[in-house]
Design a protein around this motif. Structure first.
Motif, PDB file in Angstrom:
ATOM      1  N   TRP A 283       5.752  -4.027  -3.939  1.00 19.14           N
ATOM      2  CA  TRP A 283       5.590  -2.554  -3.778  1.00 19.14           C
ATOM      3  C   TRP A 283       6.851  -2.310  -2.711  1.00 19.14           C
ATOM      4  N   ASP A 284       7.606  -1.534  -3.268  1.00 17.98           N
ATOM      5  CA  ASP A 284       8.900  -0.813  -2.652  1.00 17.98           C
ATOM      6  C   ASP A 284       8.624   0.365  -2.074  1.00 17.98           C
ATOM      7  N   HIS A 285       8.352   0.452  -0.808  1.00 13.46           N
ATOM      8  CA  HIS A 285       7.851   1.745  -0.177  1.00 13.46           C
ATOM      9  C   HIS A 285       8.716   2.988  -0.283  1.00 13.46           C
ATOM     10  N   ASN A 286      10.068   2.485  -0.126  1.00 17.83           N
ATOM     11  CA  ASN A 286      11.230   3.619   0.028  1.00 17.83           C
ATOM     12  C   ASN A 286      11.200   4.162  -1.557  1.00 17.83           C
ATOM     13  N   TYR A 287      11.308   3.549  -2.220  1.00 14.61           N
ATOM     14  CA  TYR A 287      11.407   4.196  -3.762  1.00 14.61           C
ATOM     15  C   TYR A 287       9.909   4.583  -4.433  1.00 14.61           C
ATOM     16  N   GLN A 288       8.940   4.223  -3.661  1.00 15.04           N
ATOM     17  CA  GLN A 288       7.642   4.215  -4.144  1.00 15.04           C
ATOM     18  C   GLN A 288       7.303   3.765  -5.604  1.00 15.04           C
ATOM     19  N   ASN A 289       7.998   2.657  -5.853  1.00 14.58           N
ATOM     20  CA  ASN A 289       7.527   1.981  -7.030  1.00 14.58           C
ATOM     21  C   ASN A 289       7.308   0.538  -6.698  1.00 14.58           C
ATOM     22  N   THR A 290       7.080  -0.232  -8.030  1.00  8.17           N
ATOM     23  CA  THR A 290       6.721  -1.500  -8.166  1.00  8.17           C
ATOM     24  C   THR A 290       7.913  -2.395  -8.664  1.00  8.17           C
ATOM     25  N   LEU A 291       8.469  -3.508  -8.000  1.00  8.76           N
ATOM     26  CA  LEU A 291       9.596  -4.173  -8.345  1.00  8.76           C
ATOM     27  C   LEU A 291       8.566  -5.521  -8.994  1.00  8.76           C
ATOM     28  N   LYS A 292       8.991  -5.891 -10.206  1.00 10.67           N
ATOM     29  CA  LYS A 292       8.440  -6.813 -10.843  1.00 10.67           C
ATOM     30  C   LYS A 292       9.318  -7.813 -11.339  1.00 10.67           C
ATOM     31  N   ILE A 293       8.874  -9.281 -11.583  1.00 10.29           N
ATOM     32  CA  ILE A 293       9.464 -10.485 -12.031  1.00 10.29           C
ATOM     33  C   ILE A 293       8.346 -10.837 -12.873  1.00 10.29           C
ATOM     34  N   ASP A 294       8.325 -10.935 -14.168  1.00  9.93           N
ATOM     35  CA  ASP A 294       7.462 -11.819 -15.155  1.00  9.93           C
ATOM     36  C   ASP A 294       8.171 -12.769 -16.020  1.00  9.93           C
TER      37      ASP A 294
END
Length: 111
Positions: free
Chosen positions: A44-55
């Motif tokens: 969770w990236d609090h600054n951008y309010q989105n999820t960083l993902k690696i699958d």
């Protein structure tokens, strides 16, 4: 304060497709890297309010194991969401969906 690290190592082929995935943790009793065929990492990236993902998954990850991996990941996400929020009703809905997913994907419980 205690500090632990988790290390993921990915070996790629010449087309950048994962051939080998291993992980290790400084907090684990196992001293050698543990092989894996797939992982999903969400941060969770609090600054951008989105999820960083690696699958990522290796070429050797069979479809039947990928189906089980998704099923178990969805179930675990429900457990985590319930612990984090206390939202029981929506987690029951998710578990119902997971049962539907398992049925449609013909996933059976390991013996």
């Amino acid at each position: 304060m205690k500090k632990a690290e988790i290390k993921l190592s990915i070996e790629l082929d010449d087309q950048n497709i994962p051939e080998k995935i291993t992980w290790e943790s400084t907090d684990s009793e196992k001293k050698d890297a543990v092989p894996s065929k797939a992982f999903m990492l969400s941060i969770w990236d609090h600054n951008y309010q989105n999820t960083l993902k690696i699958d990522l998954w290796t070429k050797e990850m069979p479809v039947d194991e990928m189906k089980r991996f998704f099923y178990e990941t969805l179930m675990t996400m429900g457990d985590t969401f319930q612990r984090a929020t206390g939202e029981t009703a929506i987690v029951e809905d998710l578990r119902d969906y997971c049962a539907h997913f398992a049925e449609k994907m013909e996933i059976t419980r390991p013996e």
